[in-house]
Design a protein around this motif. Structure first.
Motif, PDB file in Angstrom:
ATOM      1  N   ASP A  74       0.890  -1.284   0.167  1.00 30.47           N
ATOM      2  CA  ASP A  74       0.091  -0.072  -0.016  1.00 30.47           C
ATOM      3  C   ASP A  74       0.805   1.214   0.099  1.00 30.47           C
ATOM      4  O   ASP A  74       0.448   2.540   0.124  1.00 30.47           O
ATOM      5  CB  ASP A  74      -0.848   0.014   1.138  1.00 30.47           C
ATOM      6  N   GLY A  75       2.151   1.032  -0.194  1.00 25.81           N
ATOM      7  CA  GLY A  75       3.084   2.400  -0.222  1.00 25.81           C
ATOM      8  C   GLY A  75       3.374   2.893   1.306  1.00 25.81           C
ATOM      9  O   GLY A  75       3.933   3.740   1.127  1.00 25.81           O
ATOM     10  N   VAL A  76       2.744   2.315   1.972  1.00 29.23           N
ATOM     11  CA  VAL A  76       3.108   2.672   3.469  1.00 29.23           C
ATOM     12  C   VAL A  76       4.139   2.209   4.003  1.00 29.23           C
ATOM     13  O   VAL A  76       4.176   1.108   3.917  1.00 29.23           O
ATOM     14  CB  VAL A  76       1.665   2.747   4.425  1.00 29.23           C
ATOM     15  N   GLU A 123       4.959  -0.793  -3.290  1.00 31.41           N
ATOM     16  CA  GLU A 123       3.839  -0.049  -4.092  1.00 31.41           C
ATOM     17  C   GLU A 123       2.985  -0.923  -4.615  1.00 31.41           C
ATOM     18  O   GLU A 123       3.336  -2.176  -4.650  1.00 31.41           O
ATOM     19  CB  GLU A 123       4.359   0.920  -5.258  1.00 31.41           C
ATOM     20  N   GLN A 124       1.727  -0.580  -4.627  1.00 35.48           N
ATOM     21  CA  GLN A 124       0.888  -1.647  -5.093  1.00 35.48           C
ATOM     22  C   GLN A 124       1.065  -2.766  -6.294  1.00 35.48           C
ATOM     23  O   GLN A 124       1.666  -2.022  -7.299  1.00 35.48           O
ATOM     24  CB  GLN A 124      -0.697  -1.091  -5.368  1.00 35.48           C
ATOM     25  N   GLY A 125       1.127  -3.991  -6.018  1.00 29.69           N
ATOM     26  CA  GLY A 125       1.276  -4.972  -7.091  1.00 29.69           C
ATOM     27  C   GLY A 125       2.732  -5.152  -7.336  1.00 29.69           C
ATOM     28  O   GLY A 125       3.077  -6.001  -8.041  1.00 29.69           O
ATOM     29  N   SER A 126       3.516  -4.270  -6.626  1.00 29.35           N
ATOM     30  CA  SER A 126       5.038  -4.452  -6.843  1.00 29.35           C
ATOM     31  C   SER A 126       5.765  -5.499  -6.134  1.00 29.35           C
ATOM     32  O   SER A 126       5.215  -5.774  -4.838  1.00 29.35           O
ATOM     33  CB  SER A 126       5.732  -3.165  -6.754  1.00 29.35           C
ATOM     34  N   ARG A 127       6.598  -6.073  -6.505  1.00 32.18           N
ATOM     35  CA  ARG A 127       7.707  -7.170  -5.561  1.00 32.18           C
ATOM     36  C   ARG A 127       8.741  -6.211  -5.224  1.00 32.18           C
ATOM     37  O   ARG A 127       9.353  -6.686  -4.267  1.00 32.18           O
ATOM     38  CB  ARG A 127       7.875  -8.197  -6.440  1.00 32.18           C
ATOM     39  N   ALA A 128       9.099  -5.109  -5.693  1.00 27.42           N
ATOM     40  CA  ALA A 128       9.966  -4.440  -5.380  1.00 27.42           C
ATOM     41  C   ALA A 128       9.794  -3.826  -4.059  1.00 27.42           C
ATOM     42  O   ALA A 128       8.941  -3.173  -3.850  1.00 27.42           O
ATOM     43  CB  ALA A 128      10.453  -3.226  -6.294  1.00 27.42           C
ATOM     44  N   VAL A 129      10.946  -3.804  -2.927  1.00 25.43           N
ATOM     45  CA  VAL A 129      10.868  -3.104  -1.901  1.00 25.43           C
ATOM     46  C   VAL A 129      11.933  -2.114  -1.573  1.00 25.43           C
ATOM     47  O   VAL A 129      13.000  -2.199  -2.153  1.00 25.43           O
ATOM     48  CB  VAL A 129      11.030  -4.210  -0.691  1.00 25.43           C
ATOM     49  N   GLN A 130      11.355  -0.953  -1.189  1.00 23.48           N
ATOM     50  CA  GLN A 130      12.282   0.320  -0.759  1.00 23.48           C
ATOM     51  C   GLN A 130      12.612   0.012   0.611  1.00 23.48           C
ATOM     52  O   GLN A 130      11.769  -0.132   1.471  1.00 23.48           O
ATOM     53  CB  GLN A 130      11.625   1.485  -1.080  1.00 23.48           C
ATOM     54  N   ALA A 131      13.864   0.060   1.000  1.00 25.87           N
ATOM     55  CA  ALA A 131      14.529   0.020   2.304  1.00 25.87           C
ATOM     56  C   ALA A 131      14.892   1.382   2.713  1.00 25.87           C
ATOM     57  O   ALA A 131      15.763   1.923   1.867  1.00 25.87           O
ATOM     58  CB  ALA A 131      15.383  -1.136   2.623  1.00 25.87           C
ATOM     59  N   LEU A 132      14.544   1.847   3.902  1.00 24.42           N
ATOM     60  CA  LEU A 132      14.918   3.238   4.251  1.00 24.42           C
ATOM     61  C   LEU A 132      15.642   2.933   5.832  1.00 24.42           C
ATOM     62  O   LEU A 132      14.970   2.554   6.558  1.00 24.42           O
ATOM     63  CB  LEU A 132      13.840   4.542   4.334  1.00 24.42           C
ATOM     64  N   SER A 133      16.494   3.372   6.014  1.00 23.78           N
ATOM     65  CA  SER A 133      17.277   3.620   7.212  1.00 23.78           C
ATOM     66  C   SER A 133      16.645   4.397   8.267  1.00 23.78           C
ATOM     67  O   SER A 133      16.247   5.464   7.690  1.00 23.78           O
ATOM     68  CB  SER A 133      18.787   4.008   7.252  1.00 23.78           C
ATOM     69  N   ALA A 134      16.305   3.951   9.293  1.00 21.41           N
ATOM     70  CA  ALA A 134      15.626   4.694  10.305  1.00 21.41           C
ATOM     71  C   ALA A 134      16.635   5.883  11.020  1.00 21.41           C
ATOM     72  O   ALA A 134      16.055   6.448  11.812  1.00 21.41           O
ATOM     73  CB  ALA A 134      14.848   4.016  11.482  1.00 21.41           C
TER      74      ALA A 134
END
Lengths: 196, 674
Positions: free
Chosen positions: A79-81, A111-122
């Motif tokens: 869901d992009g969240v 994002e919706q339907g994507s298998r790609a994951v974005q990783a952000l350092s906290a």
């Protein structure tokens, strides 16, 4: 300016009182040099040993960046969240070895339907505080100096942070394992530079 | 009057002098008259200040790396000593200088007393000096504990228990110092605060007053004055600085001489082994027979022995009353010194005390190291007679056929023998302590590092350290564990009443078992109920028949069993493992009696050879040898160490049995595995 009285007992003033005192004064000078040299030499070993040990941390390096399994794809709704996940790794702290311990956290989103994951350092690129995600306003905010970032980590002006949130390399295995390359970056500079 | 032209540096100095008056201060500090000129005998006070400065510098840097808690003190000191660059030198200087300081204290005191520098008007300064001495000794005492190793731990237990016998306040005082009813985190935090905070801060305070009062009265010159007056700077300070340098040279020498010696012998030098020792981590559950205070407190340790048999009174008299009286007598010196012959008395008293301290220290060392210089061969006869008679005088007289003179001589030798035995026990304990310390350091260097629970947990679970102790306590009553090739092996094995378990499960061990010459010998079944059992007759009768048991088949069985035990199979028979397994399982070979995997043999008093000699198998047989899987009803005398009747505790815990099994298998951490 008040003048120091001449003190005949002092070798410094001896020449004033008695001009023939020159050779004694030379001997005195040699004694002074020798005294300072011996005293200095004697004090050197503790100082050197102390500084030698004190500088030891400079020759130590952090552990090399490796891909660590952080989550499964199913745990990240498309869901992009962003969702927060702990990073578990073996850690060595000076003499202590910790096995499989939380060493930090990452935000993962897709994002919706994507298998790609974005990783952000906290970790905030400004001064290293832990960035929080505020669901109500859909943005990241650092509690220390109010640096704000968009959902994909972009900078929200005006911001004390010199750069967007640090993205981490992320790969998704065939069986849905999400792995993140765990790295730390230098805080407070505009360029993203790996630390350690 | 305009001052002469000066460079920028001079102008800065003028500026500072105007605002601070530092020149006058420096002048005051440096230009002190030394009546009769500078002398070497005046250097001791300055060397003490220098030693203290060294301790402050090295102490602060050590502080930067030290973590006082029961789980981190040893660990952080290990890290300083063995892993941090230069840590060994830093700790070495701090450790050796602490000892040098005690020596310098004694010299300073001696000089002051002999020179009569304690007399009026310098009485107060002498008392201040005594307080400083107590503070330095207090720092030595508190610093000894901080590494939280066996040595420091047990020495501190003794010291704090002695504090506990002070009348009235003792118990509370003890509890306050150790931070509770038990030794632990707060013992360390409090000792550390004392060692690095309270005591040095107080010392600085007293030192400042000591020096100020010293300046007020000036240096007490030793009469007669043979030379013209000198100046503190640079005349006396030069001598002081040379003395400081000499002190530092000695300290560095003590640290580095072992390294030089090793280098000359062509051995590798490990910096971590230089300087201060680090024993095994403190363990309240492990006896430490090598416990001794630091050498400069040995005299007190020995003095306490004078009052052996006095009970608690003895401790009070020896540790508190007499030392207290001596301190009081020293404090009274300035007053006594004013009387006729008082000074002579003071000098004699001080020398007597020092001689007493020296004598007691010597006695303590002599008792501990006695065995090193006594010729044991000369005592051999006495030793034999002692063993025969059990130390009984009447029996001795009978054994010697009424030879009175000889009986007296032997009895005297028995006393010597007793001393030798005690000393040998101490020396053995020191050797063991060193081995334990080295092993702890080795374990701390494992790639997985030290667990958060601390090093003690690792040490307690180490087969190499705990295996021999458990074996000695629970197994050695029957079993031997000695390399058959060792010098004294034969006697040890002959004296045992069960198999020699050295290298149990190895190819060599199995070969011995299958050797008709050895199987009924003391190293295997010779001293057990199985001496005339089926296994012995099988080895003697069947295995010697080359037609059924050709050499290659025996080799194959050896290979298979060594593999089963997880021991290395010698390369020349490594190809025979599979063949061996078939033989072990076959019902016309080993499988006729022994179960092996699924060969279906009945379990009736012959051990199951499945996994024979491996960890699980060993744990099983130690826990319950009478289990049908092992000797069943045929179990000889071996206790069931892991089994207990309901409501009772087994002799050994599961962890202890596992440690024993791992030790017997030789399965422990070795640094080459890195």
């Amino acid at each position: 300016m008040p003048r120091r009285p001449v003190d005949a007992r002092s070798p410094r003033d001896a020449a004033v009182v008695d001009p023939d005192h020159a050779s004694a004064s030379r001997r005195g000078f040699l004694a002074k040099v020798l005294a300072v040299a011996c005293g200095g030499l004697a004090t050197l070993p503790p100082v050197v040993a102390g500084l030698w040990t004190f500088l030891d941390p400079l020759r130590r390096q952090g552990s090399a960046a490796t891909f660590l399994r952080v989550a499964d794809l199913a745990a990240i709704p498309d869901d992009g969240v962003p969702r927060q996940f702990p990073v578990i790794a073996d850690r060595v702290d000076a003499w202590t070895g910790f096995a499989a311990e939380p060493v930090g956290a990452v935000y993962l989103r897709r994002e919706q339907g994507s298998r790609a994951v974005q990783a952000l350092s906290a970790t905030c690129p400004h001064a290293g505080c832990f960035i929080g995600f505020e669901r109500a306003v859909d943005c990241f905010r650092c509690p220390c100096h109010n640096s704000s970032f968009t959902l994909d980590g972009g900078i929200v002006a005006p911001s004390p942070s010199p750069r967007p949130m640090d993205t981490l390399e992320c790969r998704v295995g065939r069986n849905g394992q999400v792995e993140v390359k765990w790295q730390r970056f230098r805080a407070g500079v505009a360029e993203k530079v790996v630390q350690g | 009057m305009t001052p002469p032209r000066r460079g920028p540096l001079g102008r800065v100095a003028d500026f500072l002098d105007d605002r601070t008056g530092y020149r006058a201060l420096l002048h005051e500090a440096l230009y002190e008259r030394v009546p009769g000129g500078a002398r070497w005998r005046y250097v001791w006070g300055s060397t003490l200040v220098f030693a203290f400065l060294t301790q402050v510098i090295t102490g602060l840097f050590l502080w930067a790396n030290y973590a006082p808690s029961a789980q981190t003190a040893w660990e952080s000191v290990f890290f300083i000593q063995h892993e941090m660059a230069g840590g060994w030198l830093l700790r070495g200087i701090h450790h050796v200088m602490a000892q040098a300081m005690v020596v310098l204290l004694a010299l300073h005191l001696l000089q002051v007393v002999i020179d009569g520098a304690y007399k009026a008007p310098r009485e107060v300064n002498f008392w201040l000096g005594l307080v400083l001495m107590m503070l330095v000794l207090g720092m030595a005492l508190t610093g000894y504990l901080l590494p939280w190793d066996q040595k420091g731990y047990w020495a501190t237990i003794v010291a704090t228990n002695l504090a506990g016998i002070v009348p009235v306040v003792g118990p509370s005082l003890q509890q306050l110092v150790i931070g509770g009813p038990e030794y632990g985190h707060h013992t360390l935090t409090r000792f550390f605060a004392l060692h690095a905070g309270f005591l040095p801060a107080t010392l600085v305070l007293f030192l400042v007053v000591h020096l100020a009062v010293f300046r007020r009265h000036g240096l007490h010159a030793k009469q007669p004055l043979t030379k013209p007056d000198g100046m503190f700077w640079p005349d006396q300070l030069l001598k002081d600085a040379v003395a400081m340098l000499a002190v530092m040279a000695v300290v560095l020498g003590v640290i580095l001489v072992p390294a030089a010696r090793a280098m000359l012998a062509g051995e590798a030098v490990h910096p971590g082994h230089l300087g201060a020792e680090l024993g095994a981590p403190a363990d309240p559950s492990q006896p430490y027979a090598a416990a001794r205070p630091e050498w400069y407190f040995l005299f007190l340790f020995q003095f306490l022995k004078v009052f052996e048999g006095w009970g608690a009174t003895g401790e009070f008299v020896g540790a508190i009353l007499v030392p207290g009286l001596i301190m009081a007598a020293m404090a009274l010196m300035p007053i006594v010194g004013g009387w006729r012959l008082g000074h002579r008395f003071n000098v004699a008293f001080t020398l007597a005390i020092l001689a007493g301290v020296g004598l007691l220290t010597g006695l303590a060392l002599r008792e501990d190291y006695y065995a090193l210089w006594v010729d044991r061969a000369a005592l051999a006869e006495a030793e034999t007679l002692h063993d025969q008679t059990g130390g009984d005088r009447v029996k001795l007289a009978a054994a010697l056929g009424g030879d009175r003179a000889k009986a007296t001589a032997i009895e005297r030798q028995w006393k010597t023998l007793e001393k030798v035995r005690r000393s040998q026990a101490f020396l053995d304990a020191v050797k063991l302590a060193k081995a334990d310390a080295a092993r702890a350091v080795e374990l701390a260097g494992r790639p997985e590092r030290i667990p958060p629970a601390g090093m003690l947990a690792v040490v307690r679970g180490d087969p190499l350290m705990q295996g021999p102790r458990l074996f000695a306590q629970h197994c050695a009553g029957c079993h031997a564990h000695v390399d058959p090739l060792a010098a004294d092996a034969e006697a040890v094995i002959a004296a045992s009443s069960a198999a020699n378990l050295f290298a149990f499960g190895s190819a060599d061990w199995i070969r011995g078992l299958l050797d008709p010459e050895q199987v009924a010998g003391p190293a295997y079944f010779g001293n057990t109920a199985h001496k005339d059992g089926e296994m012995v007759s099988f080895v003697r009768d069947d295995l010697t028949d080359e037609a059924t048991w050709p050499r290659a088949d025996i080799d194959a069985v050896v290979a298979a069993l060594a593999a089963e035990a997880g021991r290395p199979v010698p390369p020349e028979i490594a190809g025979l493992v599979e063949r061996g397994r078939e033989l072990v399982a076959a019902d016309d070979r080993c499988g006729g009696c022994h179960r092996f995997r699924d060969n279906g043999a009945e379990l009736s008093g012959e051990p199951d050879l499945t996994g024979w000699g491996g960890r699980e198998w060993l744990v099983g047989i130690i826990a319950d040898p009478a289990h049908e899987r092992f000797y069943g009803h045929a179990n000889d005398r071996m206790p069931r160490f892991g089994v207990a009747a309901e409501g009772e505790l087994p002799q050994l815990t599961r962890e202890q049995i596992e440690i024993l099994a791992d030790w017997l298998r030789g399965a422990w951490y070795r640094p080459s595995q890195r």
